[in-house]
Design an enzyme around this catalytic site. Structure first.
Site, PDB file in Angstrom:
ATOM      1  N   HIS A 107       0.841  -1.203   0.000  1.00 45.55           N
ATOM      2  CA  HIS A 107       0.000   0.000   0.000  1.00 45.55           C
ATOM      3  C   HIS A 107       0.877   1.256   0.000  1.00 45.55           C
ATOM      4  CE1 HIS A 107      -2.933   3.025   1.193  1.00 45.55           C
ATOM      5  NE2 HIS A 107      -2.190   3.298   2.269  1.00 45.55           N
TER       6      HIS A 107
ATOM      7  N   ASP B  59       6.537  22.046 -26.297  1.00 41.19           N
ATOM      8  CA  ASP B  59       6.534  20.682 -25.750  1.00 41.19           C
ATOM      9  C   ASP B  59       7.568  20.638 -24.650  1.00 41.19           C
ATOM     10  OD1 ASP B  59       6.578  17.781 -25.392  1.00 41.19           O
ATOM     11  OD2 ASP B  59       5.592  17.677 -27.344  1.00 41.19           O
TER      12      ASP B  59
ATOM     13  N   TRP C 295       7.008   0.163   3.992  1.00 47.03           N
ATOM     14  CA  TRP C 295       7.489   0.921   2.826  1.00 47.03           C
ATOM     15  C   TRP C 295       8.845   1.554   3.116  1.00 47.03           C
ATOM     16  CZ3 TRP C 295       8.752   5.972   1.415  1.00 47.03           C
ATOM     17  CH2 TRP C 295       8.562   6.944   2.391  1.00 47.03           C
TER      18      TRP C 295
ATOM     19  N   SER D 130      13.071   6.478 -13.763  1.00 50.40           N
ATOM     20  CA  SER D 130      11.962   7.209 -14.372  1.00 50.40           C
ATOM     21  C   SER D 130      11.833   8.601 -13.760  1.00 50.40           C
ATOM     22  CB  SER D 130      10.668   6.410 -14.175  1.00 50.40           C
ATOM     23  OG  SER D 130       9.558   7.225 -14.384  1.00 50.40           O
ATOM     24  N   SER D 131      11.903   8.660 -12.428  1.00 51.48           N
ATOM     25  CA  SER D 131      11.759   9.957 -11.758  1.00 51.48           C
ATOM     26  C   SER D 131      12.887  10.907 -12.112  1.00 51.48           C
ATOM     27  CB  SER D 131      11.747   9.777 -10.238  1.00 51.48           C
ATOM     28  OG  SER D 131      10.557   9.203  -9.836  1.00 51.48           O
TER      29      SER D 131
ATOM     30  N   HIS E 291      13.165  12.149   3.585  1.00 50.43           N
ATOM     31  CA  HIS E 291      12.523  13.397   3.975  1.00 50.43           C
ATOM     32  C   HIS E 291      12.299  14.353   2.803  1.00 50.43           C
ATOM     33  CE1 HIS E 291      10.256  15.614   6.729  1.00 50.43           C
ATOM     34  NE2 HIS E 291      10.712  16.664   6.102  1.00 50.43           N
TER      35      HIS E 291
ATOM     36  N   GLU F 143      11.804  13.451  -0.052  1.00 52.13           N
ATOM     37  CA  GLU F 143      10.717  12.773  -0.767  1.00 52.13           C
ATOM     38  C   GLU F 143       9.355  13.264  -0.291  1.00 52.13           C
ATOM     39  OE1 GLU F 143      10.349  10.725  -3.220  1.00 52.13           O
ATOM     40  OE2 GLU F 143       8.290  10.037  -2.884  1.00 52.13           O
TER      41      GLU F 143
ATOM     42  N   TYR G 247       8.625  16.174   0.700  1.00 55.13           N
ATOM     43  CA  TYR G 247       8.345  17.474   0.074  1.00 55.13           C
ATOM     44  C   TYR G 247       8.149  17.345  -1.423  1.00 55.13           C
ATOM     45  CZ  TYR G 247       8.889  19.288   4.611  1.00 55.13           C
ATOM     46  OH  TYR G 247       8.664  19.524   5.932  1.00 55.13           O
TER      47      TYR G 247
ATOM     48  N   SER H  29      -2.062  27.189  -5.190  1.00 57.11           N
ATOM     49  CA  SER H  29      -1.774  28.601  -5.456  1.00 57.11           C
ATOM     50  C   SER H  29      -2.312  29.054  -6.804  1.00 57.11           C
ATOM     51  CB  SER H  29      -0.262  28.858  -5.412  1.00 57.11           C
ATOM     52  OG  SER H  29       0.241  28.480  -4.158  1.00 57.11           O
TER      53      SER H  29
ATOM     54  N   HIS I 128      14.741  13.345  12.181  1.00 59.67           N
ATOM     55  CA  HIS I 128      13.555  13.428  13.043  1.00 59.67           C
ATOM     56  C   HIS I 128      12.658  12.203  12.849  1.00 59.67           C
ATOM     57  CE1 HIS I 128      11.314  15.912   9.762  1.00 59.67           C
ATOM     58  NE2 HIS I 128      10.927  14.675   9.703  1.00 59.67           N
ATOM     59  N   HIS I 129      12.958  11.407  11.836  1.00 64.20           N
ATOM     60  CA  HIS I 129      12.259  10.122  11.699  1.00 64.20           C
ATOM     61  C   HIS I 129      12.905   9.064  12.591  1.00 64.20           C
ATOM     62  CE1 HIS I 129       9.949  11.431   8.148  1.00 64.20           C
ATOM     63  NE2 HIS I 129      11.021  12.138   7.889  1.00 64.20           N
TER      64      HIS I 129
ATOM     65  N   THR J 161       6.286  27.133   6.127  1.00 60.90           N
ATOM     66  CA  THR J 161       5.010  26.479   5.818  1.00 60.90           C
ATOM     67  C   THR J 161       3.859  27.360   6.285  1.00 60.90           C
ATOM     68  OG1 THR J 161       6.154  24.407   6.218  1.00 60.90           O
ATOM     69  CG2 THR J 161       3.794  24.287   5.942  1.00 60.90           C
TER      70      THR J 161
ATOM     71  N   LYS K  26       3.058  30.108   3.852  1.00 67.45           N
ATOM     72  CA  LYS K  26       2.217  29.687   2.731  1.00 67.45           C
ATOM     73  C   LYS K  26       0.745  29.695   3.100  1.00 67.45           C
ATOM     74  CE  LYS K  26       5.289  27.083  -0.100  1.00 67.45           C
ATOM     75  NZ  LYS K  26       4.809  27.771  -1.303  1.00 67.45           N
TER      76      LYS K  26
ATOM     77  N   ARG L  84       1.711   1.390  15.083  1.00 67.92           N
ATOM     78  CA  ARG L  84       1.329   1.208  13.684  1.00 67.92           C
ATOM     79  C   ARG L  84       1.779  -0.180  13.216  1.00 67.92           C
ATOM     80  NH1 ARG L  84       5.740   4.850  10.343  1.00 67.92           N
ATOM     81  NH2 ARG L  84       4.557   4.122   8.568  1.00 67.92           N
TER      82      ARG L  84
END
Lengths: 536, 376
Positions: free
Chosen positions: A77, A106, A142, A170-171, A254, A256, A258, A269, A303-304, A329, A332, A451
């Site tokens: 998932h 293009d 994950w 790909s990314s 991390h 990732e 963002y 926006s 922080h993870h 943040t 924004k 979890r």
């Protein structure tokens, strides 16, 4: 020269017929469409896994699946939603919109564009096929922490590693293409500080991708070496360290996070000013805030890992750096609210999703601030509080922004209007579903539910049942989304070139549906009526 | 007719309300029973209320605008789109608020990292899927060590029996700690990463193979405190609870002395002459605790190798001892030599060779295991 180009004689440049149109296409609109459909298919697949999880957690005890399979479901998932649904959706939106927003014909590298899409289905076919392999699919979460994902992993881990390599390739190609397009192909007069924020946020996101996807490739390669070639990067018995894995993984992980939210900021926006009929407040501070967030995202990874046992000074540093992210943040969110203030608002479906994004993403931001406080994180870490937090920023955050974008630009893509009533029904069902699904998970986490467990103590039973009911509602509502989009394409009423009276940007200066080729001659930005934004 | 319907409705409502009232609607983090857990609770609430206040202001302005500044109410959009003063204010004010929270949090953090002056050290080792507690002592003969396994029966988990109050949060042998004493924990793991968490103590720390982590606690109140493993550690991650029994100092001393006595007795048990029936009975129990999770209650092996009729369990006895004592590298089959007593290993092997129709007929005694280990 007008900005519209549909009246050229370009019949020989139109789409090819049949399947080869899609296989060989180098057209940014076709590729964008394929990305979006692919991501929707993955959204449904990843969603199906989530339904299995919520069904098993409906009641205490093991009812439907065994713990081994449950772990495969949580892992698949997460992987499919992150790499298959959210990221390709944003790349699809970038493909469709960036050339039209900057007045380019293009993408800069059209053939690479084709390649970066077409390797994705292979990556995910490989990943999904692990479900049918002996020993089952990846079951280590994950975040695939070693040594659970190396020494103790099922044999299918090798397929997982190669799938991640392909997704990463790909990314990276997609990101290079976006950077090249934005930096080289803007129409004359489209200075950097006149670009729509969606283009800005994607430019910054693309740099993040180029910086961290190789790190992800590195970490899975080290796993591959540990598993098959006798190295011991992550094996304590051989002199390695399982903690090294986490540092490398989160140095990717991390930024990732963002990568999955910055383009959403860009979408919101665009939509809020359109429906508030008022120019975006604080355009340049939005750009600087995005850049600050991107920079900070590189220095907060641990922080993870607050419970991993990093030294006091390290712990304190990562706590302070993380709390700092709240400042840009906040800027924004304040900007969006001020944009709405004293506007002339209407609430069509894209605006509903965008406003909902601001509120619920902010709630996810609040729990993020709470999680940043390291001593308190010792209580929150790896509980449902964290699950609630990141689902608030990713589902009513990233996913709602994608839905807002689809409703907002679908008239441009398809030339047809969606059914407004059905769109609103979809919004309200999703809104109620997502909150019933994820809000009680805050309580579960605070009360002590870890979890990634298939079964839980009795005091968690009630909120889990409520959460599951919300999950089923939210899941079912997305079938309505599919129906609405298909119905629009097949039988929608014709859309105007600019269906939203407050919308800004070059994309609205071409007809709906957007012709196969747009801006073969660059538009004159200074004469485009929609772009009355002054240089800041 | 109508009254009956009404009465029925009331009865239904009473029933629903009844179950509603009985249900557990815990919304918040426990305050806990240590100074640290209470400080953490304070920090949690402080940050929470800061968020609530910011939320009320931001969403207040937003919802005001959403109701007042609608096109349908004739609102005409204004023209402003930037203001250095306002933008500076909403950058600086949050920064100050965050600074205040950060200072308070840093002090608590420093406290949590200070493991000095502890009076007792307990080593906690995570295994798939149980905890081992070792009370460190300068005298090796007085060292107490035991495993703490999930005590909830598979029948409750598989919904064949009603679930008891402490479902999934009960163990066969809890960690016993004295109150009002600084206890230091040294955490590590034998296989994958685990994480040891007791919410009421405010202690959560990862147990990582090859690394020794530290944590500490001073428990203020006697009682039973329950927690769980919080790092995904494989199949039975959800089934390895932590139970801490906090008792007064004297009671703790008595308990520890009793455990030391038990350790001596176990050594004697190893020397004793065992009969087949005794070994089979002890083996059956030990098998259920240690082996059944993977190999099945009747050796049928759900997802893992079956033992009923297997080549190992019916083959040469040396191979059987080897696999149980040393495990199989790179698989979930651990080296149980380090985890179980000689008595239990001998009993389990004897049981596996003679249960479920294996009927090999031979018997392995604790002394055999001692000799095997000595020969290794």
């Amino acid at each position: 020269m007008t900005t519209a180009t549909h009246d050229h004689d370009h019949a020989h440049h139109g789409p090819a017929k049949g399947i080869t149109r899609w296989l060989y296409t180098t057209n940014h609109k076709d590729i964008g469409t394929m990305y979006l459909w692919f991501s929707f298919a993955m959204f449904l697949l990843g969603g199906t896994f989530a339904m299995v999880i919520r069904a098993e957690l409906f009641q205490p005890g093991l009812q439907l699946v065994q713990p081994e399979f449950f772990n495969q479901m949580t892992t698949m998932h997460g992987l499919i939603m992150v790499f298959g649904a959210v990221m390709p959706a944003f790349v699809g939106l970038a493909n469709w919109m960036i050339p039209m927003m900057i007045g380019a014909p293009d993408m800069a590298l059209p053939r690479m564009n084709n390649l970066s899409f077409w390797i994705l289905p292979f990556a995910f076919a490989m990943l999904a096929s692990t479900l049918f392999m002996e020993g089952g699919a990846p079951n280590f979460g994950w975040t695939f922490y070693a040594p659970l994902s190396t020494t103790y992993a099922p044999p299918s881990v090798t397929f997982f590693i190669f799938a991640v390599h392909i997704m990463g390739a790909s990314s990276i190609m997609g990101a290079i293409n976006i950077v090249a397009t934005i930096l080289n192909m803007r129409a004359p007069g489209m200075t950097l500080m006149r670009m729509p924020l969606f283009v800005w946020t994607w430019l910054i996101t693309a740099y993040l991708l180029i910086a961290v996807m190789p790190v992800l490739a590195g970490v899975v390669t080290m796993m591959l070496m540990d598993i098959h070639f006798g190295t011991a990067f992550f094996n304590a018995a051989g002199g390695g360290s399982p903690v090294l894995f986490q540092h490398v993984f989160w140095f990717f992980g991390h930024p990732e996070v963002y990568i999955m939210i910055l383009p959403a900021f860009g979408i919101v926006s665009a939509i809020i000013p359109a429906f508030a009929r008022k120019q975006l407040f604080g355009y340049s501070s939005m750009v600087y805030a995005t850049a600050s967030i991107a920079f900070l995202s590189f220095i907060v990874w641990a922080h993870h890992m607050f419970t991993v046992g990093i030294p006091f000074l390290g712990e304190a540093f990562f706590m302070w750096a993380t709390m700092l992210i709240a400042v840009p943040t906040g800027v924004k969110v304040f900007n969006w609210v001020t944009t709405m203030f004293r506007g002339s608002m209407t609430f069509e479906t894209p605006m509903l999703f965008a406003v909902c994004f601001v509120v619920l993403f902010t709630i996810g931001g609040f729990s993020g601030l709470m999680l940043a406080v390291a001593p308190a994180d010792f209580q929150y870490h790896d509980t449902y509080f964290v699950v609630a937090h990141f689902h608030y920023v990713l589902v009513p955050g990233a996913v709602f922004s994608i839905m807002a974008a689809v409703y907002y630009w679908l008239p441009k893509w398809s030339g047809k209007m969606y059914n407004e009533t059905l769109g609103k029904v979809h919004f309200w069902l999703s809104f109620v579903g997502v909150n019933v699904l994820f809000f009680p998970q805050h309580f579960l986490g605070l009360a002590g539910m870890p979890r990634r467990i298939p079964d839980y103590a009795l005091q968690f039973a009630d909120f889990n049942m409520i959460s599951s009911i919300g999950g089923f509602l939210f899941g079912a509502s997305q079938l309505l989304f599919l129906y609405i989009v298909v119905h629009t394409i097949v039988a929608g009423k014709p859309a105007k070139a600019k269906p939203w009276d407050g919308a800004e940007g070059l994309e609205w200066s071409v007809p709906s549906p957007a012709p196969y080729h747009t801006f073969e001659t660059p538009p004159d930005i200074d004469k485009a009526p929609q772009l009355d934004r002054k240089e800041p | 007719m109508q009254t009956r319907l009404l009465r029925g409705l009331f009865a239904l409502m009473a029933m629903l309300l009844g179950s509603w009232a009985q249900a557990d609607w815990t919304l918040n983090m426990p305050k806990g029973v240590t100074d640290i857990s209470q400080e953490v609770y304070g920090l949690h609430m402080l940050t929470f209320w800061v968020c609530v206040i910011i939320g009320i202001i931001v969403f207040g302005v937003m919802f005001y605008a959403m109701f007042k500044h609608r096109k349908s109410k004739g609102a005409v959009s204004a023209n402003f789109h930037e203001s250095t003063k306002v933008e500076l204010a909403w950058t600086l004010i949050p920064a100050v608020v965050i600074f205040a929270i950060g200072v308070k949090a840093t002090y608590t953090l420093a406290d949590m990292y200070n493991t000095d002056d502890s009076e007792l050290t307990v080593e906690i080792t995570g295994y798939q899927w149980k905890w081992r507690y070792r009370y460190l002592n300068d005298d090796p003969n007085a060292e107490v060590s035991f495993f703490s396994n999930l005590a909830t029966s598979r029948d409750e988990i598989n919904n064949r029996l009603d679930k008891n109050e402490n479902y999934l949060l009960e163990v066969d042998e809890p960690l016993v700690l004295p109150v009002d004493q600084k206890v230091r924990f040294v955490l590590t793991a034998a296989d994958v990463i685990h994480s040891w968490w007791v919410p009421q103590l405010g202690v959560k720390k990862d147990a990582i193979p090859g690394i020794a982590n530290e944590a500490w606690t001073i428990i203020n109140e006697t009682g039973t405190y329950r927690g769980q493993c919080t790092e995904l550690c494989g199949k039975d991650h959800g089934f390895m609870p932590v139970v801490v029994e906090a008792v007064p100092q004297e009671e703790f001393d008595t308990w520890l002395a009793g455990k030391q006595e038990e350790a001596r007795k176990l050594a004697e048990l190893t020397e004793k002459d065992w009969t087949m029936d005794e070994l089979m009975e002890r083996g059956r129990q030990a098998y259920q605790t240690t082996c059944a999770a993977c190999h099945g209650q009747n050796g049928e092996g759900a997802g893992f190798p079956a033992l009923a009729g297997s080549a190992i369990a019916t083959g040469p006895v040396e191979d059987h001892i080897d696999i149980v004592v040393n495990g199989v590298n790179g698989t979930a089959m651990q080296a149980f030599g380090a985890q179980l007593s000689e008595v239990d290993i001998a009993a389990i092997i004897t049981y596996e060779r003679n249960a479920w129709g294996n009927n090999v007929g031979d018997m392995v005694t604790p002394v055999d295991i001692l000799n095997y280990n000595a020969g290794q």
